[in-house]
Design a protein around this motif. Sequence first.
Motif, PDB file in Angstrom:
ATOM      1  N   VAL A 105      40.270  36.084  35.163  1.00 13.72           N
ATOM      2  CA  VAL A 105      41.443  35.568  34.454  1.00 13.72           C
ATOM      3  C   VAL A 105      42.543  36.616  34.388  1.00 13.72           C
ATOM      4  O   VAL A 105      43.720  36.330  34.696  1.00 13.72           O
ATOM      5  N   VAL A 106      42.197  37.841  34.017  1.00 15.65           N
ATOM      6  CA  VAL A 106      43.199  38.897  33.863  1.00 15.65           C
ATOM      7  C   VAL A 106      43.845  39.232  35.205  1.00 15.65           C
ATOM      8  O   VAL A 106      45.080  39.290  35.323  1.00 15.65           O
ATOM      9  N   TRP A 137      50.693  27.642  39.567  1.00 19.05           N
ATOM     10  CA  TRP A 137      49.615  27.756  38.578  1.00 19.05           C
ATOM     11  C   TRP A 137      48.356  27.035  39.050  1.00 19.05           C
ATOM     12  O   TRP A 137      47.240  27.465  38.745  1.00 19.05           O
ATOM     13  N   ILE A 191      46.621  29.468  41.269  1.00 18.83           N
ATOM     14  CA  ILE A 191      46.070  30.553  40.456  1.00 18.83           C
ATOM     15  C   ILE A 191      44.781  30.107  39.775  1.00 18.83           C
ATOM     16  O   ILE A 191      43.783  30.837  39.755  1.00 18.83           O
ATOM     17  N   LYS A 192      44.776  28.871  39.232  1.00 17.64           N
ATOM     18  CA  LYS A 192      43.555  28.364  38.590  1.00 17.64           C
ATOM     19  C   LYS A 192      42.425  28.213  39.600  1.00 17.64           C
ATOM     20  O   LYS A 192      41.254  28.501  39.288  1.00 17.64           O
ATOM     21  N   ALA A 217      47.697  44.787  37.528  1.00 13.70           N
ATOM     22  CA  ALA A 217      46.733  43.690  37.336  1.00 13.70           C
ATOM     23  C   ALA A 217      45.309  44.158  37.601  1.00 13.70           C
ATOM     24  O   ALA A 217      44.403  43.894  36.809  1.00 13.70           O
ATOM     25  N   CYS A 235      43.951  37.562  38.274  1.00  9.61           N
ATOM     26  CA  CYS A 235      44.701  36.499  38.947  1.00  9.61           C
ATOM     27  C   CYS A 235      45.984  36.151  38.202  1.00  9.61           C
ATOM     28  O   CYS A 235      47.025  35.897  38.818  1.00  9.61           O
ATOM     29  N   THR A 236      45.916  36.148  36.879  1.00  9.23           N
ATOM     30  CA  THR A 236      47.103  35.809  36.092  1.00  9.23           C
ATOM     31  C   THR A 236      48.185  36.865  36.238  1.00  9.23           C
ATOM     32  O   THR A 236      49.361  36.547  36.477  1.00  9.23           O
ATOM     33  N   LEU A 237      47.807  38.143  36.092  1.00 13.93           N
ATOM     34  CA  LEU A 237      48.802  39.221  36.171  1.00 13.93           C
ATOM     35  C   LEU A 237      49.304  39.438  37.593  1.00 13.93           C
ATOM     36  O   LEU A 237      50.481  39.743  37.801  1.00 13.93           O
ATOM     37  N   TYR A 242      51.139  35.641  38.920  1.00 13.10           N
ATOM     38  CA  TYR A 242      52.033  34.849  38.071  1.00 13.10           C
ATOM     39  C   TYR A 242      53.460  34.926  38.623  1.00 13.10           C
ATOM     40  O   TYR A 242      53.970  35.995  38.954  1.00 13.10           O
ATOM     41  N   ASN A 243      54.112  33.784  38.745  1.00 15.16           N
ATOM     42  CA  ASN A 243      55.454  33.672  39.334  1.00 15.16           C
ATOM     43  C   ASN A 243      55.481  34.008  40.820  1.00 15.16           C
ATOM     44  O   ASN A 243      56.563  34.118  41.415  1.00 15.16           O
ATOM     45  N   ILE A 303      41.101  31.702  40.200  1.00 19.11           N
ATOM     46  CA  ILE A 303      40.284  32.165  39.072  1.00 19.11           C
ATOM     47  C   ILE A 303      38.885  31.559  39.152  1.00 19.11           C
ATOM     48  O   ILE A 303      37.878  32.268  39.025  1.00 19.11           O
TER      49      ILE A 303
END
Length: 298
Positions: free
Chosen positions: A233-234, A246, A249-250, A188, A236-238, A241-242, A253
């Motif tokens: 975005v890249v 979410w 995570i948002k 990530a 935090c999402t990677l 995730y899981n 971000i």
Amino acid sequence: MESNKKFKLLGFTRHGTLAANVMVLATGKTITMGLNELADSDISEDLSRHELQALYRKIYGNNQQQTAYELSDRHERSWYAYLIITVALSVIYIFSTLCGVKPIQIPALNLITPPAIFIYPLTFILVDILNEFYGLRLARRTIIISFMANLIFVLGVWATTLVPSIPQWEFSKTYDGIVHSIMAVLVASSAAYLISENVNSYLLCKIKELTNSRYLFVRVITSTVVASAIDSVVFCTLAFYNVLSWDIIKTMILSQFLIKVVYALVGVGPIYAARSLFNRYINTDLARSNQYAYQKTR
């Protein structure tokens, strides 16, 4: 007329015939062309007085004549500055990778973010300085160097977990857990770093080209804000995730993006200060060297 807005004379090389090397400041690309061709081109109108003196001494004087623009006599102080920035970028990136595995909460600001976010935005400022004074090519080279340094460091630390520790060491599981967490976010952080820094470099150089090297604050803020959004975005999402919900995570971000925007606004000052320092201690020193070389050949 102000010189060196688009081009800069790097030096002279000989491949059969003597040729000049000129850097396009907006992109960092190097052009090699004959001496007379350069003198007759529009590029020569953008060269400084000292650069033109070196060029004409090569054309009308002895070809063996040494000038301050010989590639074998590069300006040492400029390369020291480049080395320091490259090392600093590598250290900040490694530090950010280590601290990026721990989410922290700041209730007063309603922020959830890794502590590395307060250090990592400095990479955008350093890359902006590299683009401003060394061009896109050398900036990208530094990005790759710092990425490789971080990768080698993390893989080296991971390799230590493969070697059994002594049974008496109570932190064995804690150490292995931290290292495995770092490995989990390596993809990530690497993806976010490479994408965002290259976008930052490209936008900075493109805006510099479109504005004819004017409005430094516009290109610094615009490129950094866009790159910060992509990076947040890249990463935090990677990375989460899981792992986290979410909604969290948002929030992360948005938190990271807002902090990086603040750095983008504050970072304009250091970049202007860096430009002043370069003009005062590096470019001025280079001009004195050129004048000294000119006086010796008269």
